[in-house]
Design a protein around this motif. Sequence first.
Motif, PDB file in Angstrom:
ATOM      1  N   LEU A 108      51.388  37.245  44.626  1.00  0.00           N
ATOM      2  CA  LEU A 108      51.140  38.665  44.416  1.00  0.00           C
ATOM      3  C   LEU A 108      49.859  38.883  43.629  1.00  0.00           C
ATOM      4  CD1 LEU A 108      52.215  41.575  44.758  1.00  0.00           C
ATOM      5  CD2 LEU A 108      53.491  41.249  42.626  1.00  0.00           C
ATOM      6  N   PHE A 109      49.626  38.058  42.625  1.00  0.00           N
ATOM      7  CA  PHE A 109      48.424  38.222  41.810  1.00  0.00           C
ATOM      8  C   PHE A 109      47.160  37.923  42.593  1.00  0.00           C
ATOM      9  CE2 PHE A 109      45.372  36.520  38.601  1.00  0.00           C
ATOM     10  CZ  PHE A 109      45.121  37.731  37.959  1.00  0.00           C
ATOM     11  N   THR A 110      47.233  37.034  43.584  1.00  0.00           N
ATOM     12  CA  THR A 110      46.023  36.680  44.337  1.00  0.00           C
ATOM     13  C   THR A 110      45.420  37.888  45.053  1.00  0.00           C
ATOM     14  OG1 THR A 110      47.304  36.008  46.279  1.00  0.00           O
ATOM     15  CG2 THR A 110      46.750  34.301  44.698  1.00  0.00           C
ATOM     16  N   PHE A 111      46.266  38.727  45.684  1.00  0.00           N
ATOM     17  CA  PHE A 111      45.693  39.898  46.358  1.00  0.00           C
ATOM     18  C   PHE A 111      45.612  41.096  45.427  1.00  0.00           C
ATOM     19  CE2 PHE A 111      49.980  41.564  47.144  1.00  0.00           C
ATOM     20  CZ  PHE A 111      49.764  42.931  47.157  1.00  0.00           C
ATOM     21  N   TYR A 112      46.499  41.152  44.432  1.00  0.00           N
ATOM     22  CA  TYR A 112      46.478  42.248  43.475  1.00  0.00           C
ATOM     23  C   TYR A 112      45.175  42.240  42.685  1.00  0.00           C
ATOM     24  CZ  TYR A 112      48.571  45.477  40.048  1.00  0.00           C
ATOM     25  OH  TYR A 112      48.867  46.550  39.248  1.00  0.00           O
ATOM     26  N   SER A 113      44.678  41.036  42.363  1.00  0.00           N
ATOM     27  CA  SER A 113      43.435  40.915  41.599  1.00  0.00           C
ATOM     28  C   SER A 113      42.245  41.462  42.366  1.00  0.00           C
ATOM     29  CB  SER A 113      43.188  39.453  41.224  1.00  0.00           C
ATOM     30  OG  SER A 113      43.026  38.650  42.386  1.00  0.00           O
ATOM     31  N   VAL A 114      42.327  41.473  43.696  1.00  0.00           N
ATOM     32  CA  VAL A 114      41.244  42.026  44.513  1.00  0.00           C
ATOM     33  C   VAL A 114      41.127  43.531  44.275  1.00  0.00           C
ATOM     34  CG1 VAL A 114      40.398  42.384  46.856  1.00  0.00           C
ATOM     35  CG2 VAL A 114      41.551  40.245  46.266  1.00  0.00           C
ATOM     36  N   VAL A 115      42.234  44.240  44.413  1.00  0.00           N
ATOM     37  CA  VAL A 115      42.243  45.692  44.222  1.00  0.00           C
ATOM     38  C   VAL A 115      41.938  46.034  42.766  1.00  0.00           C
ATOM     39  CG1 VAL A 115      43.565  47.821  44.546  1.00  0.00           C
ATOM     40  CG2 VAL A 115      43.931  45.883  46.080  1.00  0.00           C
ATOM     41  N   ALA A 116      42.454  45.233  41.829  1.00  0.00           N
ATOM     42  CA  ALA A 116      42.156  45.455  40.418  1.00  0.00           C
ATOM     43  C   ALA A 116      40.662  45.347  40.157  1.00  0.00           C
ATOM     44  CB  ALA A 116      42.923  44.444  39.564  1.00  0.00           C
ATOM     45  N   GLY A 117      40.011  44.396  40.813  1.00  0.00           N
ATOM     46  CA  GLY A 117      38.558  44.263  40.679  1.00  0.00           C
ATOM     47  C   GLY A 117      37.822  45.481  41.209  1.00  0.00           C
ATOM     48  N   TRP A 118      38.313  46.052  42.294  1.00  0.00           N
ATOM     49  CA  TRP A 118      37.692  47.272  42.816  1.00  0.00           C
ATOM     50  C   TRP A 118      37.694  48.387  41.767  1.00  0.00           C
ATOM     51  CZ3 TRP A 118      40.801  47.526  48.085  1.00  0.00           C
ATOM     52  CH2 TRP A 118      40.388  46.474  48.903  1.00  0.00           C
ATOM     53  N   THR A 119      38.780  48.489  41.008  1.00  0.00           N
ATOM     54  CA  THR A 119      38.860  49.560  40.007  1.00  0.00           C
ATOM     55  C   THR A 119      37.790  49.388  38.937  1.00  0.00           C
ATOM     56  OG1 THR A 119      40.453  48.417  38.557  1.00  0.00           O
ATOM     57  CG2 THR A 119      41.353  49.715  40.378  1.00  0.00           C
ATOM     58  N   LEU A 120      37.474  48.136  38.555  1.00  0.00           N
ATOM     59  CA  LEU A 120      36.424  47.908  37.559  1.00  0.00           C
ATOM     60  C   LEU A 120      35.057  48.312  38.092  1.00  0.00           C
ATOM     61  CD1 LEU A 120      37.417  44.460  35.976  1.00  0.00           C
ATOM     62  CD2 LEU A 120      37.851  46.756  35.092  1.00  0.00           C
ATOM     63  N   GLN A 121      34.771  47.949  39.331  1.00  0.00           N
ATOM     64  CA  GLN A 121      33.502  48.323  39.947  1.00  0.00           C
ATOM     65  C   GLN A 121      33.356  49.836  40.021  1.00  0.00           C
ATOM     66  OE1 GLN A 121      30.799  46.914  40.900  1.00  0.00           O
ATOM     67  NE2 GLN A 121      29.844  48.347  42.337  1.00  0.00           N
ATOM     68  N   TYR A 122      34.399  50.526  40.445  1.00  0.00           N
ATOM     69  CA  TYR A 122      34.343  51.977  40.575  1.00  0.00           C
ATOM     70  C   TYR A 122      34.255  52.660  39.209  1.00  0.00           C
ATOM     71  CZ  TYR A 122      34.749  52.605  45.596  1.00  0.00           C
ATOM     72  OH  TYR A 122      34.468  52.649  46.956  1.00  0.00           O
ATOM     73  N   THR A 123      34.835  52.041  38.198  1.00  0.00           N
ATOM     74  CA  THR A 123      34.700  52.579  36.843  1.00  0.00           C
ATOM     75  C   THR A 123      33.245  52.562  36.408  1.00  0.00           C
ATOM     76  OG1 THR A 123      36.915  51.839  36.197  1.00  0.00           O
ATOM     77  CG2 THR A 123      35.341  52.249  34.425  1.00  0.00           C
ATOM     78  N   LEU A 124      32.590  51.420  36.569  1.00  0.00           N
ATOM     79  CA  LEU A 124      31.189  51.292  36.175  1.00  0.00           C
ATOM     80  C   LEU A 124      30.303  52.232  36.986  1.00  0.00           C
ATOM     81  CD1 LEU A 124      28.951  49.844  34.599  1.00  0.00           C
ATOM     82  CD2 LEU A 124      28.897  48.118  36.412  1.00  0.00           C
ATOM     83  N   GLN A 125      30.501  52.247  38.300  1.00  0.00           N
ATOM     84  CA  GLN A 125      29.667  53.094  39.157  1.00  0.00           C
ATOM     85  C   GLN A 125      29.864  54.573  38.857  1.00  0.00           C
ATOM     86  OE1 GLN A 125      30.495  51.748  43.275  1.00  0.00           O
ATOM     87  NE2 GLN A 125      28.378  51.084  43.301  1.00  0.00           N
ATOM     88  N   SER A 126      31.062  54.947  38.484  1.00  0.00           N
ATOM     89  CA  SER A 126      31.323  56.343  38.170  1.00  0.00           C
ATOM     90  C   SER A 126      30.690  56.732  36.840  1.00  0.00           C
ATOM     91  CB  SER A 126      32.828  56.597  38.133  1.00  0.00           C
ATOM     92  OG  SER A 126      33.106  57.984  38.106  1.00  0.00           O
TER      93      SER A 126
END
Length: 451
Positions: A108-126
């Motif tokens: 579960l963590f292997t694919f969950y970490s992918v989406v979690a990483g997206w949130t960090l990128q979108y935080t910075l870009q926002s």
Amino acid sequence: MANNRTELETNQVTDQFSNTGFILAAIGSSVGLGNMWMFPYITGQNGGGAFVLLFFLCLLIVGMPVLLAELAIGRGGRGDAASSFRNLTTRRMWHNSGIFLVIGAFMLFTFYSVVAGWTLQYTLQSFVGDLYSNPNYAETFVQYTSGWMPVFWQLIIFVITGWIVARGISGGIEKFNKIVLPALLIILIVLMVRALFLSGAGEGISFFLKPDFSQLTVDSLLQALGQAFFSLSLGVGAMMTYGAYVEKNQSLSQATLAITGGSVVYALIAGLIIFPTTFSYGIAPTSGPGLVFIALPAAFASMPFGHMFGAFFFVLLAIAALTSAIGMVEVPVAYCMNRWHWSRKKATTLVMIVCYAFALPCVLSAGGVLSTFLLGGKTIFDWMNYITSNIMLPLGGLMITIFVGYVWTKSVEEAGLSSGWFRAWIFTMRYIAPVLIILILLSSIGLLKLG
């Protein structure tokens, strides 16, 4: 009860949660992307308010009883998700069954970490405003996921999660949740108040809270059951592992109520952010998984001070993702500590390295260089998501219900329920929850199609 606990299993629980810390950590594990990302778009696809009521009913009938069962097994067994079963029964067929939960949490963590990483990128870009430079947000999302930045942000998720878990229960996991969960609630309330005062917000509130039962189908029921499971982090041993670190004076029934209540509150507030916002800016609530990463940025771009509110929203998602990720990682770490007598730091380091070896192909297949590599029409990311969410979580939950309902005869001592409530709980574990979980499983793998 079997008396074959290792010395390490006995010593491991000396690093325990405080009662408050345990509640916050468990709420943190349940308040993840399931509540903030998945719950809103599934609600939108199933007609809004009626699905919300159905979801709450599923939490009451299935979610809470299974949650109590996980916590009771963990505290009663006083080990990791695998050894707890071994410590509670002499039936050898159950001694290695918990390894299934450990594998489920790992995957579960292997694919969950992918989406979690997206949130960090979108935080910075926002925060810097780059997210809103291109009004085609679907194109922006594709460009981002097809590049190499997701690999970097996934690695950051691994580093942060591993650092917190390596610091231990009271000094790492509890301390982190005590800091971030109140902050998470404050951000949620601020964003909710802003969303509720948007022009046209009333239509979104009505959609989210006013039931329209004509929109429901039998498949909606199965989705609500699955969402109840996912939103409480059930079936992968996270709550069981946390239960092993709970003091004996903590009422597990009260903890179950508090954890479920906290999860519901966060999900409700998330809905009161997303649906007023989407309706105010003419965005379809049925946008699906892209609702958060494609549809909502368009709304933030049109909103006064939208860059700031968008940044806070993605900070919110990132915090929620991390609190859940910590619970997932603790499951295999606790197992390795008990199984091979490793120190916490060694176990965390090796678990994260092995997990990253599986997670890297996963992130590269979610739009990156491996996205064209298909197995049975699915990418590696899709398969990880499918196997864990649709197969391993329901099977893990089914195993827990059968164990409590038919195998563990002393569960009444750990659950701490009165005789009437205990009979109702055991009846649910034996006859109601297993049937409903089997329906979830059959529906998830496509063997049961109902209108």
